[in-house]
Write a protein that holds these residues in place. Structure first.
Motif, PDB file in Angstrom:
ATOM      1  N   UNK A   1     -27.268  13.253  56.439  1.00 26.10           N
ATOM      2  CA  UNK A   1     -26.745  11.859  57.732  1.00 26.10           C
ATOM      3  C   UNK A   1     -26.536  12.206  58.986  1.00 26.10           C
ATOM      4  N   UNK A   2     -26.873  13.754  59.116  1.00 25.78           N
ATOM      5  CA  UNK A   2     -26.677  14.797  60.185  1.00 25.78           C
ATOM      6  C   UNK A   2     -28.497  15.918  60.370  1.00 25.78           C
ATOM      7  N   UNK A   3     -29.041  15.118  60.507  1.00 27.45           N
ATOM      8  CA  UNK A   3     -30.104  15.921  61.055  1.00 27.45           C
ATOM      9  C   UNK A   3     -29.936  16.286  62.219  1.00 27.45           C
ATOM     10  N   UNK A   4     -29.912  16.167  63.125  1.00 27.30           N
ATOM     11  CA  UNK A   4     -30.140  16.012  64.355  1.00 27.30           C
ATOM     12  C   UNK A   4     -29.099  17.021  64.723  1.00 27.30           C
ATOM     13  N   UNK A   5     -29.155  18.162  65.492  1.00 25.52           N
ATOM     14  CA  UNK A   5     -28.310  18.964  66.433  1.00 25.52           C
ATOM     15  C   UNK A   5     -27.228  17.763  67.008  1.00 25.52           C
ATOM     16  N   UNK A   6     -27.779  16.873  68.201  1.00 24.05           N
ATOM     17  CA  UNK A   6     -26.752  15.973  68.825  1.00 24.05           C
ATOM     18  C   UNK A   6     -25.178  15.492  67.475  1.00 24.05           C
ATOM     19  N   UNK A   7     -25.854  15.161  66.428  1.00 21.14           N
ATOM     20  CA  UNK A   7     -25.016  14.894  65.467  1.00 21.14           C
ATOM     21  C   UNK A   7     -23.960  15.876  65.124  1.00 21.14           C
ATOM     22  N   UNK A   8     -24.496  16.933  64.977  1.00 22.05           N
ATOM     23  CA  UNK A   8     -23.727  18.057  64.205  1.00 22.05           C
ATOM     24  C   UNK A   8     -22.670  18.346  65.642  1.00 22.05           C
ATOM     25  N   UNK A   9     -23.741  19.319  66.647  1.00 21.05           N
ATOM     26  CA  UNK A   9     -22.479  19.657  67.821  1.00 21.05           C
ATOM     27  C   UNK A   9     -21.717  18.053  68.514  1.00 21.05           C
ATOM     28  N   UNK A  10     -21.875  16.968  68.156  1.00 20.74           N
ATOM     29  CA  UNK A  10     -20.715  16.258  68.569  1.00 20.74           C
ATOM     30  C   UNK A  10     -19.664  15.783  67.258  1.00 20.74           C
ATOM     31  N   UNK A  11     -19.886  16.526  65.943  1.00 20.23           N
ATOM     32  CA  UNK A  11     -18.946  16.179  65.170  1.00 20.23           C
ATOM     33  C   UNK A  11     -18.014  17.358  65.227  1.00 20.23           C
ATOM     34  N   UNK A  12     -18.789  18.719  65.893  1.00 20.22           N
ATOM     35  CA  UNK A  12     -17.839  19.378  65.966  1.00 20.22           C
ATOM     36  C   UNK A  12     -16.995  19.513  66.910  1.00 20.22           C
ATOM     37  N   UNK A  13     -17.040  18.756  68.176  1.00 21.95           N
ATOM     38  CA  UNK A  13     -16.489  18.360  69.218  1.00 21.95           C
ATOM     39  C   UNK A  13     -15.252  17.228  69.362  1.00 21.95           C
ATOM     40  N   UNK A  14     -15.180  16.836  68.654  1.00 19.81           N
ATOM     41  CA  UNK A  14     -15.155  15.514  67.858  1.00 19.81           C
ATOM     42  C   UNK A  14     -13.806  16.258  67.481  1.00 19.81           C
ATOM     43  N   UNK A  15     -14.400  16.805  65.736  1.00 21.08           N
ATOM     44  CA  UNK A  15     -13.328  17.337  65.443  1.00 21.08           C
ATOM     45  C   UNK A  15     -12.082  18.355  65.958  1.00 21.08           C
ATOM     46  N   UNK A  16     -12.842  18.850  66.821  1.00 19.99           N
ATOM     47  CA  UNK A  16     -11.311  19.384  67.444  1.00 19.99           C
ATOM     48  C   UNK A  16     -10.419  18.796  68.633  1.00 19.99           C
ATOM     49  N   UNK A  17     -11.680  17.746  69.446  1.00 23.53           N
ATOM     50  CA  UNK A  17     -10.826  17.493  70.203  1.00 23.53           C
ATOM     51  C   UNK A  17     -10.691  15.967  70.531  1.00 23.53           C
ATOM     52  N   UNK A  18     -11.061  14.785  69.192  1.00 24.78           N
ATOM     53  CA  UNK A  18     -10.172  13.766  68.755  1.00 24.78           C
ATOM     54  C   UNK A  18     -10.302  13.478  67.757  1.00 24.78           C
ATOM     55  N   UNK A  19     -10.951  14.293  66.528  1.00 26.09           N
ATOM     56  CA  UNK A  19     -10.242  13.016  65.181  1.00 26.09           C
ATOM     57  C   UNK A  19      -8.556  14.359  64.297  1.00 26.09           C
ATOM     58  N   UNK A  20      -8.867  15.445  65.317  1.00 30.90           N
ATOM     59  CA  UNK A  20      -7.691  15.930  64.717  1.00 30.90           C
ATOM     60  C   UNK A  20      -6.738  15.779  65.527  1.00 30.90           C
ATOM     61  N   UNK A  21      -6.405  15.622  67.215  1.00 34.86           N
ATOM     62  CA  UNK A  21      -5.599  15.030  67.601  1.00 34.86           C
ATOM     63  C   UNK A  21      -4.973  13.686  67.413  1.00 34.86           C
ATOM     64  N   UNK A  22      -6.004  12.562  66.472  1.00 37.62           N
ATOM     65  CA  UNK A  22      -5.449  11.467  66.399  1.00 37.62           C
ATOM     66  C   UNK A  22      -5.075  11.347  65.203  1.00 37.62           C
TER      67      UNK A  22
END
Lengths: 348, 145, 345
Positions: free
Chosen positions: A291-312
């Motif tokens: 599901x994450x073949x493109x770098x954009x998806x992988x960068x988004x994942x890391x940043x969202x994990x740090x600053x969105x998902x964990x916060x939620x």
């Protein structure tokens, strides 16, 4: 408890910590890293920026052996659990951003789902923190993510550098015990000591750091920008190396493998190693779909994990603002710049 | 009987032998009843040129004290050129191991033809003796668990 | 001296008249003076192109990345992609062409000569207390100097003091393979080729080598940045990972446990040695010493030593020059009658 320790007596205090294995930042091979302090051999000084790698290894090592297994054909397999047997360890010079990592890791490994390996290491670990009078890194941004250069979360002691001496402030009972071990080396803080520390703290909070714009609403804005084409554009130079995650104090993705020593009789060990969402194959399914073949998806994942998902999930940012991912990225991908650009609204 | 006598150290050798020459040579040593130490575990490969550096590193990783690669003499390769590639690649493997400080005696290459049973026995015998002096290999060996 | 505007104009032209689908080049990073890699598709963005001593990245990596993207999307481009290539980068492109990774007509090489001044080493700058983020620009200054500027001041450094080791040792800063070239072919005689390697060999005897390397391999955290940044490490599945294993309903647990795993993920000394030696050997005759692997290593392992050791063997023992000619067969798929064989019993 709050005491004063002259800097020249720091090594004496460490030497007095019987029963503890002490670590401090040492410049070796061109980088700062926590190294064991051999009593009487190393003299410790804490004038240093920050270590290249966070102290994550002490609770979450690159390689953790879970158990060994042995199976004679026809019999049930025999498993032998291997639990960590660390002596109590005390780490000197831990910056508040790295201290903040422990409460984050505790949420995942020490609460609802208790990881005994993490727990065993954690209960034998003490952090003697060092407040940041000035930002140790050009990429510090602890304030933007709810931290501070004088924060005490995760630390057992916070030391404030007063020039020729430290104000040593115990945060936990373990901190009190560590001070007691060297009680004869400490003196009582004077009003002047406390005033100086207070001023340093105020000055530190005013020191310029890098900033995430309107960080309070970042989780919501990141959520809104999930489909933004900017992710792919900003991630374009990414080489998928994993440095950002490996140097991050709170990144903890892992892989589990059986390392087979002999096939017959079957003998081996089950081992956990670090893994990273930045490797292209991280999300490869056994069906062959990724599901994450493109770098954009992988960068988004890391940043969202740090600053969105964990916060939620936990009400705090997983990112502690240490800046290592920015300093370490070989192609200059900058989490702050990316977040600011992706979540930019016409006003800012 | 002296109970405290330790068992003498027996080096473990992994030998990659090309099927057409060296493996046949080792068979000849056997049927000719030539005595030589039994320390080598033979692995038949189709050609010395097919030996990847990975095989050699893996043998050391699994605890081999010495690794031997043996093939046809230059000019005699069953696949015409395979041993030329082996000579080049394994030169590099040899250099690389020494460069990082592995004892040069641990990795060895030989050309042994199908008719050279005696030579094969000598190669193994010499290798075992040289390895005995070095003791067990632990630099490249896997950490277990 | 190269006029940056010439490069920008050429790039804009190529994009505007549709001759290339994108230009892989350098632009300013998000902050400070350091450049970053950029893939430019809009002719107007060609104005952002920079060329300065912080353009250290080997952009050939992005040619490989481009190929992989095309494969994933199952696209066949009708136009080439352009790339700014230094001497070392152009040699990397030669190797990729030798190996048929793409065809010559798929890439339009905008060769840029480093002339007498190479790329900066950020670690050397750190020693001089220069932090790239505190400065706004860095420029070539004549043949032998580098200017580092902030809003108010500028500092001038002799380039050789802050140049990367691999640039000091560079035999040829000029990109021979090119469709267009900027700058002249000038000799750079600052350090003998293989200086770092020879220094190591002088300091480390046969007995102390193991102490040195053991220590280095213990420190590796297996982030694989060295592999990720190398244009020549393009295998979809690296032998180190061994992850692909076909599993059928009747595959037994034993078969799965016994599948080939040459090297485990654990960052133990033995596994790390396996990883680094395998990588160095797979790069024999292919590594053109762009030095990126050593630059990106977060724990500062001196990786160039491993690769230049084999490069020296290739040149001096086998007469093979990596990245010299597209027509020549690769190093490990060729041989000479007089290849050294004295080590064979």
């Amino acid at each position: 408890m709050e005491k004063i320790l002259n800097k020249i007596q720091l090594s004496d205090w460490i030497a007095a910590l019987d029963g503890w294995e002490s670590f401090a930042p040492i410049l070796q091979d061109g980088i700062w890293s926590y190294q064991p302090i051999k009593r009487g051999v190393n003299s410790v000084q804490l004038e240093y920026p920050n270590t290249t790698q966070p102290p994550k290894n002490f609770t979450f090592p690159q390689r953790e052996v879970f158990f060994t297994f042995e199976q004679i054909k026809g019999e049930a397999p025999r498993l032998t659990q291997i639990l960590p047997t660390d002596k109590p360890r005390v780490i000197f010079g831990v910056r508040p951003c790295d201290g903040q990592a422990l409460p984050r890791m505790d949420r995942l490994f020490n609460e609802q789902f208790a990881d005994i390996y993490y727990q065993k290491r954690r209960e034998n670990l003490a952090y003697v923190g060092l407040a940041c009078n000035t930002p140790p890194s050009r990429n510090c941004f602890c304030k933007a993510v709810g931290g501070s250069p004088f924060a005490t979360n995760g630390l057992d002691i916070l030391m404030t550098d007063l020039g020729d001496r430290y104000l040593v402030t115990a945060v936990t009972a373990i901190g009190d015990r560590l001070i007691d071990h060297g009680v004869q080396l400490f003196s009582e803080p004077t009003g002047r000591d406390r005033a100086e520390a207070g001023q340093l703290r105020i000055a530190a909070l005013k020191q310029p750091q890098r900033a995430i714009q309107e960080s309070a609403t970042v989780p919501k804005r990141l959520k809104e920008q999930f489909a933004s084409p900017l992710w792919e554009e900003l991630a374009r130079p990414c080489i998928g190396c994993g440095i950002c995650t490996y140097l991050c104090p709170t990144c903890h993705c892992f892989d589990i493998n059986d390392e087979v020593a002999t096939p017959a009789p079957l003998r081996g060990s089950r081992i956990r190693t670090w893994d990273t969402c930045q490797f292209p194959d991280f999300t490869m399914h056994s069906s062959g779909h990724n599901p994450r073949t493109e770098v954009g998806a992988r960068l988004r994942q890391r940043i969202n994990h740090k600053l969105q998902y964990f916060y939620e999930n936990f009400g705090m940012f997983q990112c502690t603002g240490c800046g290592r991912c920015i300093s370490g990225c070989p192609v200059g991908i900058d989490i702050i710049a990316v977040v600011n650009q992706v979540t930019a609204t016409p006003e800012n | 009987m002296n109970e405290s006598q330790p068992t003498p150290y027996e080096p473990k050798i992994v030998a990659f032998l090309c099927k057409w020459c060296s493996s046949a040579g080792s068979d000849l040593a056997g049927v000719s009843r030539i005595q030589y130490p039994a320390n080598a575990t033979p692995i038949t490969v189709m050609c010395s040129g097919s030996v990847s550096p990975q095989y050699i590193l893996s043998a050391f990783y699994k605890g081999a004290d010495g690794v031997l690669v043996s093939g046809c003499h230059i000019g005699d390769c069953h696949y015409l050129e395979g041993n030329y590639y082996a000579r080049r690649k394994l030169f590099l493997v040899n250099e690389m191991l020494q460069f990082i400080g592995i004892e040069p005696e641990r990795f060895r290459m030989s050309w042994v033809s199908a008719a050279e049973g005696t030579k094969f026995a000598k190669v193994v015998k010499d290798f075992v003796e040289d390895l005995r002096h070095l003791g067990p290999q632990d630099k490249l060996k896997a950490q277990r668990p | 001296m190269i006029k940056l505007q010439d490069i920008k104009n050429r790039a804009r032209e190529l994009l505007a008249n549709g001759e290339v689908r994108a230009v892989i080049g350098y632009r300013n990073g998000s902050r400070g003076m350091a450049a970053e890699p950029a893939v430019i598709a809009d002719p107007n963005d060609a104005a952002n192109i920079v060329w300065n001593p912080s353009c250290v990245h080997n952009l050939a990596l992005y040619l490989v990345d481009d190929r992989k993207r095309l494969t994933r999307k199952q696209e066949t481009p009708t136009k080439p992609i352009a790339i700014m290539a230094k001497g070392c980068d152009a040699r990397a492109i030669v190797v990729l062409l030798q190996e048929n990774y793409f065809k010559r007509e798929d890439v339009y090489i905008l060769g840029v000569s480093c002339e007498t001044t190479g790329m900066l080493d950020e670690h050397k700058l750190e020693q001089l207390k220069i932090r790239p983020d505190q400065f706004t620009a860095v420029e070539f200054d004549g043949d032998d100097f580098v200017l580092i500027k902030d809003a108010e001041t500028q500092q001038r450094f002799p380039a050789r003091e802050i140049m990367a080791d691999r640039c000091l040792e560079c035999r040829n800063p000029f990109p021979k393979l090119n469709n267009a070239v900027f700058g002249e072919e000038k000799a750079r005689n600052l350090a003998a080729p293989f200086s770092a390697l020879m220094q190591f060999e002088q300091n480390a005897t046969q007995n102390t080598r193991w102490d040195f390397w053991q220590h280095q391999f213990e420190r590796c955290i297996r982030c694989s940045a060295c592999r990720s940044v190398c244009p020549m490490c393009y295998c979809e599945e690296c032998i180190v990972d061994s992850i692909t294993y076909s599993v059928m309903p009747d595959t037994t647990a034993e078969e799965k446990a016994n599948r080939i795993r040459w090297i485990e993920r654990s960052a133990t000394r033995a596994n790390n040695i396996g990883y680094h030696l395998t990588r160095a050997l797979h790069l024999a005759g292919r590594c053109i010493d762009c030095g990126e692997c050593e630059r990106v290593c977060p724990v500062r392992i001196p990786l160039r030593l491993l690769n230049t050791k084999l490069e020296r063997d290739a040149r001096e023992r086998f007469g093979y020059e990596p990245g010299a000619s597209v027509e020549v067969a690769s190093f490990v798929s060729s041989f000479r009658d007089n290849d050294p064989g004295n080590f064979i019993r």
